[in-house]
Design a protein around this motif. Structure first.
Motif, PDB file in Angstrom:
ATOM      1  N   HIS A 197       0.838  -1.195   0.000  1.00 35.21           N
ATOM      2  CA  HIS A 197       0.000   0.000   0.000  1.00 35.21           C
ATOM      3  C   HIS A 197       0.879   1.253   0.000  1.00 35.21           C
ATOM      4  CE1 HIS A 197      -2.714   2.901   2.453  1.00 35.21           C
ATOM      5  NE2 HIS A 197      -2.960   3.030   1.165  1.00 35.21           N
ATOM      6  N   SER A 198       0.671   2.147  -0.987  1.00 31.80           N
ATOM      7  CA  SER A 198       1.359   3.438  -1.068  1.00 31.80           C
ATOM      8  C   SER A 198       2.882   3.239  -1.107  1.00 31.80           C
ATOM      9  CB  SER A 198       0.920   4.319   0.104  1.00 31.80           C
ATOM     10  OG  SER A 198       1.279   5.659  -0.098  1.00 31.80           O
ATOM     11  N   ASP A 199       3.632   3.744  -0.116  1.00 27.47           N
ATOM     12  CA  ASP A 199       5.074   3.486  -0.096  1.00 27.47           C
ATOM     13  C   ASP A 199       5.353   1.990  -0.150  1.00 27.47           C
ATOM     14  OD1 ASP A 199       5.837   6.131  -0.004  1.00 27.47           O
ATOM     15  OD2 ASP A 199       7.018   5.940   1.830  1.00 27.47           O
TER      16      ASP A 199
ATOM     17  N   HIS B 133       2.952   4.560  -6.230  1.00 25.24           N
ATOM     18  CA  HIS B 133       3.646   5.669  -6.896  1.00 25.24           C
ATOM     19  C   HIS B 133       4.872   5.135  -7.628  1.00 25.24           C
ATOM     20  CE1 HIS B 133       1.705   7.607  -3.325  1.00 25.24           C
ATOM     21  NE2 HIS B 133       1.270   8.403  -4.283  1.00 25.24           N
ATOM     22  N   VAL B 134       5.029   5.543  -8.897  1.00 26.07           N
ATOM     23  CA  VAL B 134       6.244   5.233  -9.647  1.00 26.07           C
ATOM     24  C   VAL B 134       6.931   6.503 -10.148  1.00 26.07           C
ATOM     25  CG1 VAL B 134       5.477   2.930 -10.325  1.00 26.07           C
ATOM     26  CG2 VAL B 134       4.939   4.873 -11.796  1.00 26.07           C
ATOM     27  N   PHE B 135       6.285   7.645  -9.943  1.00 23.69           N
ATOM     28  CA  PHE B 135       6.903   8.946 -10.220  1.00 23.69           C
ATOM     29  C   PHE B 135       6.190   9.977  -9.346  1.00 23.69           C
ATOM     30  CE2 PHE B 135       3.204   8.937 -12.896  1.00 23.69           C
ATOM     31  CZ  PHE B 135       2.825  10.265 -13.043  1.00 23.69           C
TER      32      PHE B 135
ATOM     33  N   PHE C 128      -3.618  11.265  -3.019  1.00 24.85           N
ATOM     34  CA  PHE C 128      -2.166  11.240  -3.163  1.00 24.85           C
ATOM     35  C   PHE C 128      -1.698  10.749  -4.529  1.00 24.85           C
ATOM     36  CE2 PHE C 128      -2.758  10.911   1.476  1.00 24.85           C
ATOM     37  CZ  PHE C 128      -1.986  11.991   1.874  1.00 24.85           C
ATOM     38  N   GLY C 129      -2.605  10.552  -5.481  1.00 24.26           N
ATOM     39  CA  GLY C 129      -2.166  10.087  -6.788  1.00 24.26           C
ATOM     40  C   GLY C 129      -3.331   9.872  -7.732  1.00 24.26           C
ATOM     41  N   THR C 130      -3.018   9.663  -9.011  1.00 20.81           N
ATOM     42  CA  THR C 130      -4.039   9.521 -10.038  1.00 20.81           C
ATOM     43  C   THR C 130      -3.800   8.259 -10.867  1.00 20.81           C
ATOM     44  OG1 THR C 130      -2.863  10.661 -11.830  1.00 20.81           O
ATOM     45  CG2 THR C 130      -4.027  12.048 -10.218  1.00 20.81           C
TER      46      THR C 130
END
Length: 258
Positions: free
Chosen positions: A104-106, A131-133, A208-210
């Motif tokens: 999850h997340s990090d 997240h990858v960027f 926190f992201g798309t």
């Protein structure tokens, strides 16, 4: 029944909880988010272990939960990749041969790093809020969390999971991601080495992201990728849409990892 242990890696004590029912079965290893811990997974890991008939393992990363406090005062840009190296040592110490990652997340980013660097015993990789960027949406979400930290009792609410490590945990998270040197962080090339099938959950309202994160993964990972954009869901699909996440994860594991 979950058991609690502590394992030493690189001079640090890592708190783990596990339910190893059969050494011949796959083990689902859960990797928590930037402010997460074993406790914050609640009953999701046990529920998933029960319906898939898999072993379960959770752990607190350095500076989190009941593991050792941070041994550093500033994170390097590649801290998530280094987290995958710790996972490798943990898995080796426990002699796990069939591993399914749920991050999850990090923790999701660490899972992708691990799947790319250590593919030999990975059956499947499952990620949510990954997240990858670096996206502006991620940074804005962290800025808002920083404001909440300054104006609400957020520290007090989170400290029941991390005790006196809480302030440093927030510092590490916020200062790393908001540092201009982190703005160009990107692991798209790294994940091209992933061989295991990948399942992705993305909340439509993730603060926190798309879906751009999901699109980048699908563009770079050459193995099977299945993704779900979940309506009425933010950054925590396993909590906000628990039954859907359990159902689709169970289907994925049974189709690709058992």
């Amino acid at each position: 029944m979950l058991q609690t242990d502590f394992i030493e890696i690189n001079g640090l004590s890592y708190h783990i909880q596990h339910n190893i029912i059969d050494d011949n079965l796959p083990t689902i290893v859960f990797l928590h988010d930037s402010l997460g811990s074993v406790k914050l997974w609640r009953d999701f890991p046990e529920n998933l272990g029960n319906i898939t008939n898999c072993n379960v393992l959770m752990y607190d990363r350095e500076g989190h939960g009941n593991s050792s406090p941070f041994s550093i005062t500033e994170r390097p840009v590649n801290y998530l990749e280094l987290g995958a190296d710790v996972i490798s040592q943990l898995i080796n110490k426990l002699n796990l041969k069939k591993v399914i990652l749920f991050g999850h997340s990090d923790g999701a980013t660490i899972a992708l790093h691990y799947a790319a660097k250590y593919p030999e015993n990975i059956l499947a990789t499952i990620v949510e809020g990954v997240h990858v960027f670096v996206e502006e949406e991620t940074l804005q979400g962290i800025r808002e969390a920083k404001q909440a930290l300054e104006t609400t009792n957020l520290i007090e609410r989170v400290s029941k999971y991390h005790d006196d490590k809480t302030e440093m945990l927030f510092k590490m998270w916020m200062e790393t991601w908001l540092n201009p040197n982190y703005r160009n962080w990107n692991i798209e090339k790294n994940i091209q080495n992933i061989q295991s099938p990948v399942l992705i959950f993305q909340g439509e309202n993730d603060e926190f992201g798309t879906m751009k994160q999901v699109e980048k993964i699908k563009a770079n990972v050459k193995s099977k990728v299945i993704d779900y954009l979940i309506s009425d869901c933010g950054h925590n699909p396993h909590k906000e849409q628990k039954e859907f996440t359990l159902e689709k994860t169970n289907q994925f594991i049974r189709a690709y990892a058992l």
